[in-house]
Design an enzyme around this catalytic site. Structure first.
Site: not given
Ligand code: DX5
Ligand code: ZN
Length: 216
Positions: A7, A32, A34, A36, A65, A67, A137, A175
């Protein structure tokens, strides 16, 4: 082999091209992303505009991903940057079936993500038959580096059981808080795709490969 999805949330954003190059020699690896929106989760990251040149730096499949409150708005821009997998949150959407169809028309793979407090049972079997991936999650989404929520393992087992009983093919991705120990438990429970941020990027770049190896 388990797919590992580093990620980039935990990568050096000012150095993203060279960070991605560190994975050139890996196989079975997704990148990956993220996304947001500051509404669905209390954090804000990047969109397609920031990532538009990402394909110049990696040949690995891009795993987005979302969010966000309105994942449908991201279909067009992320299709244009060559995204492989599009995962949206079950909790953010009302018309799941219709969104799955739209995603499947534009991407190779469609995923549904469940927050820690959302039970596996919310997804009806006819939708499990349509999708390519379920993302469990194992932290409350929004930030890297959080502690793994143990109850996630049971959700993975439950899904793996449904998958084998019904002869389905969806990937089970996890994740949040994935490290060497939790990865071992998760693989044993039936997960075959593990996202990891801080476990990989928390080390110096010459150790990324070794960290990935530990997760497998
Ligand atoms: C959190 C993200 C993850 C995050 C995971 O909301 O969706 O992808 O980067 O980070 P670690 O592996 O550090 O928990
Ligand atoms: Zn993620």
């Amino acid at each position: 082999m388990t797919i590992i999805a580093p990620s980039i949330l935990s990568a050096d954003f000012m150095n993203l091209g060279p960070e991605l190059k560190n994975f050139d020699n890996e196989s079975n690896l997704w990148i990956h992303l993220d996304v947001m929106d500051g509404h669905f989760v209390p954090n804000l990251t990047f969109g397609a505009t920031v990532l538009k040149n990402i394909k110049k730096y990696t040949n690995h499949p891009l795993d987005a991903h979302f969010m966000v409150r309105n994942p449908e708005d991201f279909i067009e821009p992320f299709k244009n940057i060559g995204t492989h997998n599009f995962t949206f949150h079950w909790e953010a959407v009302t018309h799941h079936d219709s969104l799955i169809s739209k995603v499947k028309n534009n991407f190779d793979s469609c995923g549904i993500s469940l927050n820690p407090s959302t039970p596996v049972e919310v997804i009806p079997t006819y939708l499990l038959e349509k999708i390519d991936l379920i993302l469990i999650m194992s932290v409350n989404p929004g930030f890297g580096g959080q502690k793994f929520i143990e109850g996630s393992v049971d959700k993975v087992k439950q899904l793996a059981d449904i998958r084998s009983k019904k002869g389905l093919k969806f990937q089970i991705q996890v994740d949040g808080g994935v490290n060497q120990q939790t990865a071992q438990t998760l693989r044993g429970a039936g997960a075959n795709n593990l996202v990891a941020g801080s476990f990989i990027f928390g080390e110096s770049s010459d150790k990324y490969s070794a960290q990935i190896q530990k997760l497998r």
